[in-house]
Design an enzyme around this catalytic site. Structure first.
Site, PDB file in Angstrom:
ATOM      1  N   HIS A 177      -1.518   1.645  -4.121  1.00 60.67           N
ATOM      2  CA  HIS A 177      -1.942   3.043  -3.961  1.00 60.67           C
ATOM      3  C   HIS A 177      -1.059   4.018  -4.717  1.00 60.67           C
ATOM      4  O   HIS A 177      -1.066   5.214  -4.410  1.00 60.67           O
ATOM      5  CB  HIS A 177      -1.998   3.396  -2.474  1.00 60.67           C
ATOM      6  CG  HIS A 177      -3.066   2.627  -1.756  1.00 60.67           C
ATOM      7  ND1 HIS A 177      -3.070   2.436  -0.390  1.00 60.67           N
ATOM      8  CD2 HIS A 177      -4.168   1.982  -2.225  1.00 60.67           C
ATOM      9  CE1 HIS A 177      -4.136   1.710  -0.049  1.00 60.67           C
ATOM     10  NE2 HIS A 177      -4.806   1.421  -1.145  1.00 60.67           N
ATOM     11  N   GLN A 213       0.851  -1.194   0.000  1.00 61.75           N
ATOM     12  CA  GLN A 213       0.000   0.000   0.000  1.00 61.75           C
ATOM     13  C   GLN A 213       0.887   1.245   0.000  1.00 61.75           C
ATOM     14  O   GLN A 213       0.385   2.357  -0.145  1.00 61.75           O
ATOM     15  CB  GLN A 213      -0.899   0.025   1.229  1.00 61.75           C
ATOM     16  CG  GLN A 213      -1.858  -1.164   1.304  1.00 61.75           C
ATOM     17  CD  GLN A 213      -2.568  -1.208   2.629  1.00 61.75           C
ATOM     18  OE1 GLN A 213      -3.627  -0.613   2.824  1.00 61.75           O
ATOM     19  NE2 GLN A 213      -1.970  -1.907   3.583  1.00 61.75           N
TER      20      GLN A 213
HETATM   21  N1  APR Z   1       6.873  -2.146  12.464  1.00 60.08           N
HETATM   22  C1  APR Z   1       5.733  -2.773  12.047  1.00 60.08           C
HETATM   23  N2  APR Z   1       4.509  -2.199  12.080  1.00 60.08           N
HETATM   24  C2  APR Z   1       4.444  -0.950  12.580  1.00 60.08           C
HETATM   25  C3  APR Z   1       5.577  -0.240  13.041  1.00 60.08           C
HETATM   26  C4  APR Z   1       6.829  -0.889  12.963  1.00 60.08           C
HETATM   27  N3  APR Z   1       7.956  -0.301  13.381  1.00 60.08           N
HETATM   28  N4  APR Z   1       5.157   0.991  13.470  1.00 60.08           N
HETATM   29  C5  APR Z   1       3.820   1.032  13.279  1.00 60.08           C
HETATM   30  N5  APR Z   1       3.390  -0.128  12.756  1.00 60.08           N
HETATM   31  C6  APR Z   1       2.021  -0.525  12.375  1.00 60.08           C
HETATM   32  C7  APR Z   1       0.924   0.129  13.190  1.00 60.08           C
HETATM   33  O1  APR Z   1       0.678  -0.604  14.372  1.00 60.08           O
HETATM   34  C8  APR Z   1      -0.251   0.055  12.224  1.00 60.08           C
HETATM   35  O2  APR Z   1      -0.936  -1.189  12.339  1.00 60.08           O
HETATM   36  O3  APR Z   1       1.804  -0.092  11.057  1.00 60.08           O
HETATM   37  C9  APR Z   1       0.416   0.123  10.855  1.00 60.08           C
HETATM   38  C10 APR Z   1       0.238   1.466  10.185  1.00 60.08           C
HETATM   39  O4  APR Z   1      -1.133   1.634   9.901  1.00 60.08           O
HETATM   40  P1  APR Z   1      -1.582   2.911   9.037  1.00 60.08           P
HETATM   41  O5  APR Z   1      -0.868   4.114   9.570  1.00 60.08           O
HETATM   42  O6  APR Z   1      -3.074   2.885   8.991  1.00 60.08           O
HETATM   43  O7  APR Z   1      -0.977   2.642   7.588  1.00 60.08           O
HETATM   44  P2  APR Z   1      -1.582   1.719   6.446  1.00 60.08           P
HETATM   45  O8  APR Z   1      -2.326   0.560   7.034  1.00 60.08           O
HETATM   46  O9  APR Z   1      -0.472   1.402   5.511  1.00 60.08           O
HETATM   47  O10 APR Z   1      -2.626   2.710   5.712  1.00 60.08           O
HETATM   48  C11 APR Z   1      -3.264   2.188   4.559  1.00 60.08           C
HETATM   49  O11 APR Z   1      -4.263   4.357   4.203  1.00 60.08           O
HETATM   50  O12 APR Z   1      -3.978   6.633   4.180  1.00 60.08           O
HETATM   51  C12 APR Z   1      -4.095   5.518   3.382  1.00 60.08           C
HETATM   52  O13 APR Z   1      -3.252   5.236   1.239  1.00 60.08           O
HETATM   53  C13 APR Z   1      -2.863   5.335   2.569  1.00 60.08           C
HETATM   54  O14 APR Z   1      -1.743   3.287   1.971  1.00 60.08           O
HETATM   55  C14 APR Z   1      -2.304   4.003   3.063  1.00 60.08           C
HETATM   56  C15 APR Z   1      -3.527   3.314   3.600  1.00 60.08           C
END
Ligand code: APR
Length: 234
Positions: free
Chosen positions: A108, A90
């Protein structure tokens, strides 16, 4: 006759790039705490204030240029020695590419690409960190980030579903599973396909109990899982 390699499908989100210094979206202090997504990542935002949208992605592009792949990205490359590895991300950063992964689908979009606003088939590389007002495609229209904004179609979703449907092992790394249709991907895996989740926190995974949750960061959890897969322990 070559032995067919087991297919490992790896589904990643912002969490795999967090330790490379790239903000996630929904953790404390994440991007959506700082920006209103409706002002910078929707087609309406682009119509209302394209300069703000271009500035938002210029800042993120600069951040990605200053970042480097971490041990999580690098461990996934090692898997390719023994497995047929397909990354579905993503993330719009290029850290999987820079780590050396070969087969990558960006659901994305990609931060270092721009696209014509007249013909979406016209896609161009962005050199450096800036895409500015007045940067035009060959048809003379303003270039936009080659990013899937909220409310837009996810063109690679069908391809991703077909890949997930052939997984022998499915690994989810660093995504809160809050954004659709991407979050549905894990439901396209074959029945009883072993699934692993690497994330220090709980996530929104409705897939039930057949996911093995490794509560760790990507830079620590991914190398451990990769070692277990390469050594045949799983
Ligand atoms: N290692 C592994 N996971 C981690 C770490 C780390 N060091 N730090 C944070 N996380 C986890 C968090 O616990 C959370 O579950 O990464 C995840 C991040 O979630 P989001 O911020 O929601 O990101 P994501 O799931 O990729 O968002 C999906 O949303 O805004 C849109 O298009 C955008 O591609 C993105 C989509």
């Amino acid at each position: 006759m070559a032995v067919k390699k087991r297919k490992i499908v790896v589904f990643t989100g912002a969490g795999i790039s967090a330790e490379s210094g790239i903000s996630t979206f929904r953790d404390n202090g994440g991007l959506w705490d700082k920006y209103d997504v409706r002002e910078v990542a929707t087609p309406e935002a682009w119509v209302k204030n394209p300069e703000l949208v271009l500035r938002f992605y210029n800042e993120r592009r600069k951040n990605v240029l200053e970042a480097a792949p971490n041990e999580g990205h690098k461990a996934l490359v090692l898997l390719e020695k023994k497995f047929d590895v397909q990354i579905i991300t993503q993330n719009i950063d290029d850290l999987h590419e820079r780590a050396g992964s070969k087969n990558i689908v960006h659901l994305h979009g990609e931060i270092f690409k721009s696209r014509s606003t007249k013909n979406p088939q016209l896609i161009y590389p962005i050199k450096g960190w800036e895409l500015n007002p007045g940067d035009k495609c060959e048809l003379g229209s303003q270039l936009r980030p080659h990013i899937v904004w909220f409310g837009e179609m996810v063109p690679e979703m069908e391809n991703a579903q077909e890949i997930a449907a052939k997984a022998d092992v499915f690994v989810i790394i660093g995504t809160s599973l809050n954004v659709y249709p991407a979050a549905n991907l894990l439901h396209f895996t074959p029945p009883r396909c072993p699934m692993f989740l690497i994330d220090p926190n709980d996530v929104n995974s409705q897939a039930g109990s057949n996911i093995i949750h490794i509560r760790n960061t990507a830079s620590k959890g991914v190398p451990i899982l990769v070692e277990q897969l390469l050594s045949g322990k799983i």
